[in-house]
Design an enzyme around this catalytic site. Structure first.
Site, PDB file in Angstrom:
ATOM      1  N   ASP A 186      49.238  42.477  30.980  1.00  0.00           N
ATOM      2  CA  ASP A 186      47.834  42.092  31.145  1.00  0.00           C
ATOM      3  C   ASP A 186      47.585  41.381  32.478  1.00  0.00           C
ATOM      4  O   ASP A 186      47.044  40.267  32.515  1.00  0.00           O
ATOM      5  CB  ASP A 186      47.392  41.168  29.996  1.00  0.00           C
ATOM      6  CG  ASP A 186      47.740  41.726  28.637  1.00  0.00           C
ATOM      7  OD1 ASP A 186      47.576  42.936  28.437  1.00  0.00           O
ATOM      8  OD2 ASP A 186      48.193  40.944  27.766  1.00  0.00           O
ATOM      9  N   GLU A 219      38.532  45.738  24.747  1.00  0.00           N
ATOM     10  CA  GLU A 219      39.046  44.380  24.926  1.00  0.00           C
ATOM     11  C   GLU A 219      39.317  44.133  26.407  1.00  0.00           C
ATOM     12  O   GLU A 219      38.889  44.896  27.266  1.00  0.00           O
ATOM     13  CB  GLU A 219      40.335  44.192  24.114  1.00  0.00           C
ATOM     14  CG  GLU A 219      41.432  45.175  24.483  1.00  0.00           C
ATOM     15  CD  GLU A 219      42.661  45.081  23.594  1.00  0.00           C
ATOM     16  OE1 GLU A 219      42.682  44.226  22.698  1.00  0.00           O
ATOM     17  OE2 GLU A 219      43.602  45.872  23.816  1.00  0.00           O
TER      18      GLU A 219
END
Length: 494
Positions: free
Chosen positions: A18, A186
């Site tokens: 991420d 997301e």
């Protein structure tokens, strides 16, 4: 990684999950998820977006202390966002079991402030702040269904300029359930350009997802969107979730991850340009590129030390908040044979680990088990949902070299114990391109036991780990430098 000004993906071939990045002056800074690992929130610096140096961490320990005395696998620090505003660096990050937190520093290598709870609650994930051109401030975040029962939607808040509080209850700005084919929307990143508010957000899941971009004239929407990066006919599965950055000369780039199973989520770099109708185009017409020209020539990276002469390097992390008596460094690493109530390496708080390299490699060290009572052990491990290790164990009649594997935490002998004398023993493991591991001992290497297939952990890749376990009263495992080198042989010894 580079050859005559050409880079090859992935630019970070290890578990930097991420990623988010910014540019300040001529330097790029990146942070990434760290989950249960301590210290947390790694900080990397680059001059060219290709060569990255790990310079430290923003979190020394995880809070609350009582909860993180033991490994909270699958919890801890999820996808963070890093920004630079008003002369400070800011990171907003989620703990999916507790809420959204913010920390800041004048420089990434300084001491960061104690994390401040910006929004409490379960299932709040992937926050990203935006300080807009007009002086207003906002925050977008996603939702984790495992904690909140909600997912596939992005919520936008007004935020105070000092990132001390949110100023409203939040608005669902993008509802993935209203978008055909969308699931698991997301990881949003908030930007502003040419009068538009932009939200870069992935969808579709970690292993098979894609990258979308949404835009609106108002931060709360309505937003229109399109898919701008997906696997196509490439071998880069699930290319998504990352950062848009711009170089000093005005060229645009996108950093994202690819899930590689036992190696975790590795980082790719894609060129980005703007179409005539004002939308970003990423990679090669929306699919990942394997190579490209280095964005800024002349960058280099500094590798952390392999030895422990000056302490434990930033590449190492514990599985829980450490205690002072667990380790002493210089010139060797001395790990105390601690009794933490478990021998399951997945849940051992005093396992000292580092990311498993994504390229085939050979890992070697030398170990001595000193002053330990029967039952004490120390070793070199590869730890995911399953694990294997090679090391030394004190028996009633002396010290033995052992190799064990474990599924669901239940260990089994992978090779017969070999008696050794009281001296350092060379240990190692060869890891091939598929994550198959072959443990060995001695010089030249002698294989011990059958190959072991590394597996991912809870949202993380497998870790290379060092550990020592005992009765807590005496005994240490003494490790020499841990050396990692390229290795082209297969893990089955052929």
């Amino acid at each position: 990684m580079t050859n005559d000004g050409v880079y090859r993906n992935p630019v970070l071939n290890a578990d930097w999950s991420d990623p988010d990045a910014i540019r300040v002056g001529g330097d790029f800074y990146m942070t990434a998820s760290s989950f249960h690992r301590v210290p947390g929130l790694p900080l990397l610096r680059s001059r060219d977006l290709v060569h990255w140096t790990l310079i430290g961490h923003a979190l020394d320990r995880l809070a609350p202390e009582a909860d993180f005395r033991t490994p909270q696998r699958g919890g801890g620090v999820w996808a963070p966002a890093i920004r630079h505003h008003a002369g400070r660096y800011w990171i907003v990050y989620p703990d999916p079991d507790r809420g959204l937190f913010v920390t800041s520093a004048e420089h990434p290598e300084d001491q960061w402030t104690r994390p401040h709870l910006l929004k409490g609650g379960k299932g709040l994930i992937d926050p990203c702040p935006l300080w807009a051109d007009d002086g207003s401030a906002y925050l977008v975040h996603g939702w984790a269904k495992s904690r909140s029962g909600i997912c596939n939607r992005l919520t936008v808040h007004r935020m105070s300029e000092d990132a001390a509080e949110l100023l409203d209850e939040g608005t669902v700005a993008i509802d993935g359930d209203a978008l055909p084919g969308y699931r698991t929307l997301e990881g949003p990143k908030f930007y502003q350009r040419d009068g538009w508010y932009w939200i870069f957000a992935p969808a579709g899941g970690v292993a098979e997802g894609w990258q979308s971009v949404f835009r609106s004239r108002d931060p709360f929407g309505p937003y229109e969107g399109r898919i701008v990066l997906e696997q196509g006919d490439t071998d880069v599965n699930g290319p998504h979730q990352g950062a848009w950055v711009t170089t000093e000369d005005g060229s645009d780039w996108f950093l994202h991850f690819q899930d590689r199973g036992p190696f975790g989520r590795v980082v790719h770099l894609q060129p980005m340009r703007w179409s005539e109708d004002g939308w970003p185009e990423i990679g090669d017409r929306g699919t990942p590129v394997a190579t490209g020209n280095v964005p800024v020539p002349g960058g280099t990276a500094t590798e952390p030390p392999e030895d422990f002469a000056d302490g434990i390097g930033p590449q190492w992390s514990w599985q829980a908040n450490p205690e002072p008596h667990w380790a002493a460094a210089g010139p060797r690493l001395r790990l105390a044979c601690v009794d933490t109530g478990t021998a399951d390496l997945r849940h051992l708080p005093n396992l000292l680990g580092r990311r498993l390299p994504g390229d085939p490699c050979r890992v070697t060290t030398a170990l001595r088990l000193d002053g330990a009572e029967p039952g004490a052990r120390a070793g070199l491990a590869v730890v995911g949902e399953t694990y294997a290790w090679i090391g030394l164990e004190r028996h009633e009649n002396g010290i033995a070299l052992v190799h064990r594997t474990a599924d669901d935490g239940v260990e089994a002998d992978a090779a017969h114990a070999i008696a050794v004398d009281d001296r350092p023993v060379t240990l190692g493991v060869d890891v091939d391109a598929e994550g198959r591991c072959r443990f060995f001992t001695g010089t030249p290497p002698r294989p011990v036991g059958p190959p072991f297939q590394a597996t991912a952990g809870a949202w993380v890749g497998a870790a290379l780990g060092l550990f020592a376990i005992g009765n807590g009263r005496d005994g240490t495992g003494e490790f020499d430098a841990v050396r990692i080198s390229a290795h082209n042989g297969s893990a089955d010894g052929r």
